[in-house]
Design a protein around this motif. Structure first.
Motif, PDB file in Angstrom:
ATOM      1  N   ILE A 314       5.661  11.349  10.396  1.00 36.66           N
ATOM      2  CA  ILE A 314       5.355  10.080   9.751  1.00 36.66           C
ATOM      3  C   ILE A 314       4.525   9.235  10.705  1.00 36.66           C
ATOM      4  CG2 ILE A 314       7.378  10.103   8.260  1.00 36.66           C
ATOM      5  CD1 ILE A 314       8.775   8.255  10.185  1.00 36.66           C
ATOM      6  N   ALA A 315       3.687   8.377  10.127  1.00 36.35           N
ATOM      7  CA  ALA A 315       2.827   7.516  10.930  1.00 36.35           C
ATOM      8  C   ALA A 315       3.665   6.619  11.827  1.00 36.35           C
ATOM      9  CB  ALA A 315       1.937   6.680  10.014  1.00 36.35           C
ATOM     10  N   GLN A 316       3.185   6.419  13.040  1.00 40.12           N
ATOM     11  CA  GLN A 316       3.902   5.582  14.007  1.00 40.12           C
ATOM     12  C   GLN A 316       3.101   4.331  14.356  1.00 40.12           C
ATOM     13  OE1 GLN A 316       7.149   6.313  15.348  1.00 40.12           O
ATOM     14  NE2 GLN A 316       7.014   7.656  13.551  1.00 40.12           N
ATOM     15  N   PRO A 317       3.710   3.153  14.418  1.00 35.80           N
ATOM     16  CA  PRO A 317       5.085   2.903  13.960  1.00 35.80           C
ATOM     17  C   PRO A 317       5.139   2.929  12.440  1.00 35.80           C
ATOM     18  CG  PRO A 317       4.045   0.839  14.553  1.00 35.80           C
ATOM     19  CD  PRO A 317       3.063   1.918  14.912  1.00 35.80           C
ATOM     20  N   PRO A 318       6.258   3.339  11.836  1.00 33.79           N
ATOM     21  CA  PRO A 318       6.350   3.402  10.372  1.00 33.79           C
ATOM     22  C   PRO A 318       6.281   2.007   9.767  1.00 33.79           C
ATOM     23  CG  PRO A 318       8.498   3.757  11.366  1.00 33.79           C
ATOM     24  CD  PRO A 318       7.515   3.743  12.485  1.00 33.79           C
ATOM     25  N   SER A 319       5.599   1.889   8.645  1.00 30.05           N
ATOM     26  CA  SER A 319       5.435   0.583   8.003  1.00 30.05           C
ATOM     27  C   SER A 319       6.047   0.599   6.612  1.00 30.05           C
ATOM     28  CB  SER A 319       3.945   0.228   7.911  1.00 30.05           C
ATOM     29  OG  SER A 319       3.253   1.193   7.138  1.00 30.05           O
ATOM     30  N   ASN A 320       6.188  -0.597   6.059  1.00 31.88           N
ATOM     31  CA  ASN A 320       6.718  -0.780   4.706  1.00 31.88           C
ATOM     32  C   ASN A 320       8.050  -0.043   4.557  1.00 31.88           C
ATOM     33  OD1 ASN A 320       4.329  -2.155   4.384  1.00 31.88           O
ATOM     34  ND2 ASN A 320       3.358  -0.618   3.106  1.00 31.88           N
ATOM     35  N   GLY A 321       8.264   0.536   3.378  1.00 33.70           N
ATOM     36  CA  GLY A 321       9.531   1.209   3.134  1.00 33.70           C
ATOM     37  C   GLY A 321       9.703   2.487   3.928  1.00 33.70           C
ATOM     38  N   LEU A 322       8.595   3.026   4.484  1.00 36.79           N
ATOM     39  CA  LEU A 322       8.703   4.264   5.266  1.00 36.79           C
ATOM     40  C   LEU A 322       9.556   4.067   6.518  1.00 36.79           C
ATOM     41  CD1 LEU A 322       7.604   7.176   5.096  1.00 36.79           C
ATOM     42  CD2 LEU A 322       5.828   6.491   6.705  1.00 36.79           C
ATOM     43  N   ALA A 323       9.709   2.819   6.950  1.00 37.17           N
ATOM     44  CA  ALA A 323      10.554   2.534   8.112  1.00 37.17           C
ATOM     45  C   ALA A 323      12.012   2.910   7.853  1.00 37.17           C
ATOM     46  CB  ALA A 323      10.447   1.057   8.487  1.00 37.17           C
ATOM     47  N   TRP A 356      14.564   0.406  11.013  1.00 31.73           N
ATOM     48  CA  TRP A 356      15.169   0.749   9.729  1.00 31.73           C
ATOM     49  C   TRP A 356      15.412  -0.512   8.908  1.00 31.73           C
ATOM     50  CZ3 TRP A 356      19.956  -0.623   7.639  1.00 31.73           C
ATOM     51  CH2 TRP A 356      20.320   0.061   6.479  1.00 31.73           C
ATOM     52  N   PHE A 357      15.932  -1.561   9.536  1.00 29.77           N
ATOM     53  CA  PHE A 357      16.222  -2.778   8.784  1.00 29.77           C
ATOM     54  C   PHE A 357      14.932  -3.477   8.343  1.00 29.77           C
ATOM     55  CE2 PHE A 357      17.611  -7.189   8.145  1.00 29.77           C
ATOM     56  CZ  PHE A 357      18.597  -6.943   7.194  1.00 29.77           C
ATOM     57  N   GLN A 358      13.845  -3.295   9.069  1.00 28.48           N
ATOM     58  CA  GLN A 358      12.559  -3.809   8.603  1.00 28.48           C
ATOM     59  C   GLN A 358      12.172  -3.140   7.290  1.00 28.48           C
ATOM     60  OE1 GLN A 358       9.880  -3.143  11.862  1.00 28.48           O
ATOM     61  NE2 GLN A 358      10.802  -4.731  13.149  1.00 28.48           N
ATOM     62  N   GLY A 359      12.462  -1.837   7.179  1.00 27.22           N
ATOM     63  CA  GLY A 359      12.216  -1.126   5.920  1.00 27.22           C
ATOM     64  C   GLY A 359      13.093  -1.655   4.804  1.00 27.22           C
ATOM     65  N   VAL A 360      14.371  -1.947   5.115  1.00 30.30           N
ATOM     66  CA  VAL A 360      15.269  -2.549   4.132  1.00 30.30           C
ATOM     67  C   VAL A 360      14.720  -3.894   3.680  1.00 30.30           C
ATOM     68  CG1 VAL A 360      17.572  -3.528   3.780  1.00 30.30           C
ATOM     69  CG2 VAL A 360      17.315  -1.368   5.012  1.00 30.30           C
TER      70      VAL A 360
END
Length: 622
Positions: A314-323, A356-360
């Motif tokens: 996965i792209a780093q750093p993960p963005s949006n819901g992919l986090a 992870w919580f950024q994705g949430v």
């Protein structure tokens, strides 16, 4: 050789190569050092022209599969020997199950309607699976885009220059009415195209394309013609070419190898008439999920188990819901003090909590009701900044002091609010670094909330919302589950979707099975003495977990559920597509076909490697 002669040779490569070779031979007969050096330059130029001619060869004349495939290929499945793989599937428990009378009747109805499916592939591929039983050559199925609004599917087999006399091709021609039903033409210099146009309205045509190396059979006639006229996979797909090249080289006898570009496939599928699905995938961050490749094979020759191994990044750093795919690694955990014997899904993961919580945060923002002011982050901040609020920094005091271990348990059960309907309830258990501090923080958050009730149940401190409304944010009514119950004990923070159900798990914990949940044991038994680190382990009893999705397939009045119930969408689009509600088999007749699925993955940085094991209902996963 002057400049005009040189340009002429570039434009007329066959003549040019011959002239260069003559010049090379003449140069070798001369004693001049310069002539000797120039001869090597000319020879290299000739070889470059030969190489370029090979690249420009027609797709079905190429030796390597990667050079054959269309430029806009998004998904490829390959078999080193088609007949061996067919026999491996046919003789397995799942193969025998899905060739029973029940499924044959479903396939027959789809065939009568001209509807393609996994059971009735002819409208997609122009062939039936049984046609592959004697095909002792490499083969592949490719899915590619013809344009922005159409996906095409093709079956490829490496039959060599005598393909027209091969029994496989002759059978296809015979089944579709014989040679007289086909229009034969040439594409390029060496590719023969045979097209049978259906005389029945809305039923697809069938085409067979034959080259010196590969042949192609498909019902996507227009797409095949365009592809063969424009060439194979372009240099812009170099990563895909390398991956596809490795599929047949690293093949497992009797297995299937695959390569998938998830976002490109989703865009191609959802562009026409599925805009909401595309937005959902984009919200999740699918553009940052890179190509996936892997292999599917029987486990150690067993007829009862299939194993799928895969790797992606996965792209780093993960963005949006992919986090939400931000994981660490850890050992096998012990079970929380809940009764989970009735669960049909269990999961244990090690979460990298901050990303992870950024994705949430991002995902919840997309689901919050429009009449709720601000976003999820604003709501969290207000708990700290509101003069009349509890003045708690939820992130620092609760969220970032949780994890990294997070477990999930789910059960398919009768919906308390809708008799006769099924629902899927869930409880999340997140490990706490400071259970006492977490309990104080949760208590402070809900202290003055009149719609939240507190209850002490043994070691559990529980907070529940009235009427099982959301404890945290106002979500749009419909398919989204809400967390209506929170609890803390001496190890975990619990969040559940149904308060009375969760309380039942607590009260029955005293009499829970001392040997643990069979499903949990399946998921965790892959660990070697508890020392093998993993990022996530999951297990699902498909015979129960899929029931709600299956029960919703015939629903005509509300198709929105498919945006969040992906199993239902896949079953609708791939297995029972085109059927009226009365023709879809009842769940009690099909549930025995589905066994236990166990998934494990390890993530290091942005790289993810994983495996799935699907076992027949009577066989525990290894």
């Amino acid at each position: 050789m002057n400049k005009t002669q040189f340009n002429f040779m570039l434009a007329n490569k066959t003549i040019g190569i011959q002239q260069i070779l003559r010049s090379v031979l003449r140069s070798f007969t001369c004693s001049s050092t310069w002539r000797f050096r120039s001869s090597w330059l000319l020879l290299l130029l000739a070889l470059a022209m030969v190489s370029d001619r090979q690249v420009q060869a027609e797709p079905l004349d190429q030796v390597n599969l990667a050079q054959v495939l269309p430029a806009a290929t998004h998904f490829v499945v390959t078999a080193p020997t088609v007949s061996t793989t067919y026999k491996s599937i046919e003789t397995s428990d799942f193969g025998r199950g899905f060739t029973s009378k029940l499924w044959n009747d479903v396939a027959a109805k789809q065939a009568a309607l001209g509807v393609g499916s996994l059971l009735n592939p002819a409208p997609w591929l122009g062939i039936n699976w049984s046609d592959l039983a004697s095909l002792e050559t490499p083969g592949a199925v490719a899915v590619f885009s013809r344009n922005e609004a159409e996906l095409a599917v093709a079956f490829l087999a490496k039959l060599g220059p005598d393909a027209q006399q091969h029994p496989f091709i002759q059978k296809i021609v015979q089944v579709h009415g014989g040679k007289q039903k086909f229009t034969v033409s040439k594409i390029g210099k060496s590719t023969t195209l045979m097209v049978m146009n259906s005389s029945v309205k809305d039923k697809p045509s069938v085409c067979v394309a034959i080259g010196s190396q590969w042949c192609c059979v498909s019902s996507s006639t227009g797409a095949i013609q365009e592809w063969l006229s424009t060439g194979g996979m372009s240099s812009t797909k170099s990563g895909g070419k390398l991956a596809v090249d490795s599929l047949l080289k690293n093949a497992i006898p009797g297995g299937l190898q695959f390569w998938l570009s998830p976002w490109e496939l989703m865009k191609a599928y959802a562009t026409k008439g599925n805009a909401k699905l595309l937005r959902s995938a984009d919200m999740f961050g699918m553009p940052g999920l890179n190509d996936v490749q892997g292999v599917l094979s029987r486990t150690d020759g067993s007829t009862a188990q299939w194993s799928l191994r895969y790797k992606t990044s996965i792209a780093q750093p993960p963005s949006n819901g992919l986090a939400l795919l931000s994981y660490k690694t850890g050992p096998m955990p012990s079970l929380p003090n809940l009764s989970i014997d009735s669960m049909d899904f269990v999961s244990s993961s090690y979460i990298d909590m901050k990303p992870w919580f950024q994705g949430v945060n991002y995902t919840v923002d997309k689901m919050i009701d429009e009449d709720t002011p601000g976003n999820f982050g604003d709501l969290l901040d207000s708990i700290l900044t509101d003069p009349d609020g509890p003045k708690i920094d939820v992130r620092k005091e609760l969220i970032y002091k949780s994890g990294p271990l997070m477990m999930q348990f789910a059960a398919t059960r009768q919906d308390d609010a809708q008799p006769g309907k099924l629902t899927r309830e869930k409880v999340i258990a997140c490990a706490l670094q400071d259970p006492v501090g977490a309990a104080k923080a949760v208590k402070a958050i809900f202290k003055d909330d009149e719609e939240v009730r507190f209850e002490q149940i043994g070691p559990f401190q529980c907070w529940t919302a009235e009427n099982d409304e959301s404890l945290f944010v106002s979500l749009t009514k419909g398919e989204h589950q809400v967390l209506c119950c929170a609890a803390v004990d001496d190890k975990y923070l619990y969040l559940a979707t149904n308060s009375s159900w969760f309380k039942g798990l607590i009260s029955s914990a005293k009499t829970k099975n001392p040997n643990g949940s069979p499903l949990w044991n399946d998921a965790m038994s892959r660990s070697k003495g508890g020392s093998e680190a993993f990022s996530t382990r999951q297990a699902a009893f498909l015979g129960s977990w899929l029931e709600r999705s299956w029960s919703r397939i015939p629903e005509q009045e509300n198709r929105e559920y498919r945006l969040v119930d992906w199993p239902s969408m896949l079953l609708t689009k791939v297995v029972v597509c085109g059927l009226a509600a009365k023709d879809i088999p009842p769940w009690k007749q099909v549930r025995s076909q589905f066994g236990v699925l166990v998934h494990e993955s390890v993530q290091k940085g942005g790289n993810i490697e994983g495996s799935m094991v699907l076992s027949s209902p009577s066989t525990p996963a290894k």
